[in-house]
Design an enzyme around this catalytic site. Structure first.
Site, PDB file in Angstrom:
ATOM      1  N   GLY A   1       1.839   4.764 -11.957  1.00 37.34           N
ATOM      2  CA  GLY A   1       3.185   4.718 -11.406  1.00 37.34           C
ATOM      3  C   GLY A   1       3.733   6.050 -10.924  1.00 37.34           C
TER       4      GLY A   1
ATOM      5  N   GLY B   1       2.665   8.100  -8.322  1.00 33.08           N
ATOM      6  CA  GLY B   1       2.818   8.131  -6.868  1.00 33.08           C
ATOM      7  C   GLY B   1       3.972   7.257  -6.406  1.00 33.08           C
TER       8      GLY B   1
ATOM      9  N   TYR C   1       0.063   2.337  -0.025  1.00 37.03           N
ATOM     10  CA  TYR C   1       1.229   2.416   0.849  1.00 37.03           C
ATOM     11  C   TYR C   1       1.648   1.029   1.336  1.00 37.03           C
ATOM     12  CZ  TYR C   1       0.201   7.431   1.022  1.00 37.03           C
ATOM     13  OH  TYR C   1      -0.026   8.737   0.688  1.00 37.03           O
TER      14      TYR C   1
END
Length: 166
Positions: A98, A100, A134
C-alpha cells in the site's frame, strides 16, 4: 507482511536519502548510467526560494521506504495547472503493502486541493507490474503518445540557433 508507514513532505535534511532513492529507482529501471546529478543540485532545486519540484516521502519508524517527486505543469486544453509525477518509487521489500498507493493518493490530494486538472507521468513499456498498478488505481495509459526528449548536444545546438527558419 504489512508495515506501518506515514507519508510526509520532504525537508532539506532528507536530500541524501532522496538522492539514494533516485539511484535505486535508476538501478531498477536499468538506467544507473543516466544519473549524472548531485545531491547539492537536488537540494538547491527542491529547497531554494523558487523550488522546481516537491517530494513526498513514505517512511516507517526506522527508514524511508519510498518517494514521489512531482512538479507543476499546465494544460492549455483544460486551461488549468496540473502535476507531472516524475518519480514514484518504493523499495522492493515494501512493495505490495500500500505504500505506492498511499504516495499516489497523497499527490492526488495535493492536486485536488490546488484545483489542478490532472496528474500525468510516464511508465516504461516493459514495466507491466507498474502499468497494472496504475490501471487498478484508475489511470489511463495513453497508447498513442510518445515522450520526446531534447538534451545534451542536441539541446545545446538547438538552443544556440538564432533567427533560423525551419
Amino acid at each position: 507482511m504489512s508495515c506501518a508507514f506515514a507519508i510526509r513532505a520532504a525537508t532539506p535534511a532528507d536530500v541524501p536519502i532522496i538522492f539514494q532513492l533516485i539511484q535505486a529507482l535508476a538501478a531498477y529501471e536499468k538506467l544507473s548510467h543516466a544519473v549524472t546529478g548531485t545531491e547539492e543540485a537536488l537540494r538547491q532545486h527542491l529547497f531554494s526560494d523558487r523550488p522546481y519540484a516537491q517530494v513526498l516521502l513514505a517512511e516507517t519508524t526506522t527508514e524511508t521506504i519510498g518517494y514521489a517527486l512531482f512538479f507543476p505543469t499546465y494544460s492549455t486544453f483544460l486551461t488549468r495547472p496540473g502535476l507531472w509525477l516524475e518519480d514514484l518509487f518504493v523499495l522492493p521489500a515494501y512493495r505490495r503493502q500500500g505504500v505506492g498507493t498511499a504516495l499516489l493518493k497523497a499527490v492526488a490530494r495535493l492536486a485536488r486541493d490546488r484545483d489542478y486538472g490532472r496528474i500525468e507521468w510516464s511508465v516504461l513499456d516493459w514495466n507491466r507490474e507498474a502499468i497494472q498498478f496504475y490501471e487498478r488505481l484508475g489511470a489511463t495509459v495513453l497508447p498513442d503518445w510518445r515522450i520526446c526528449r531534447l538534451n545534451g548536444e542536441a539541446l545545446t545546438t538547438l538552443g544556440s540557433a538564432q533567427g533560423e527558419r525551419g
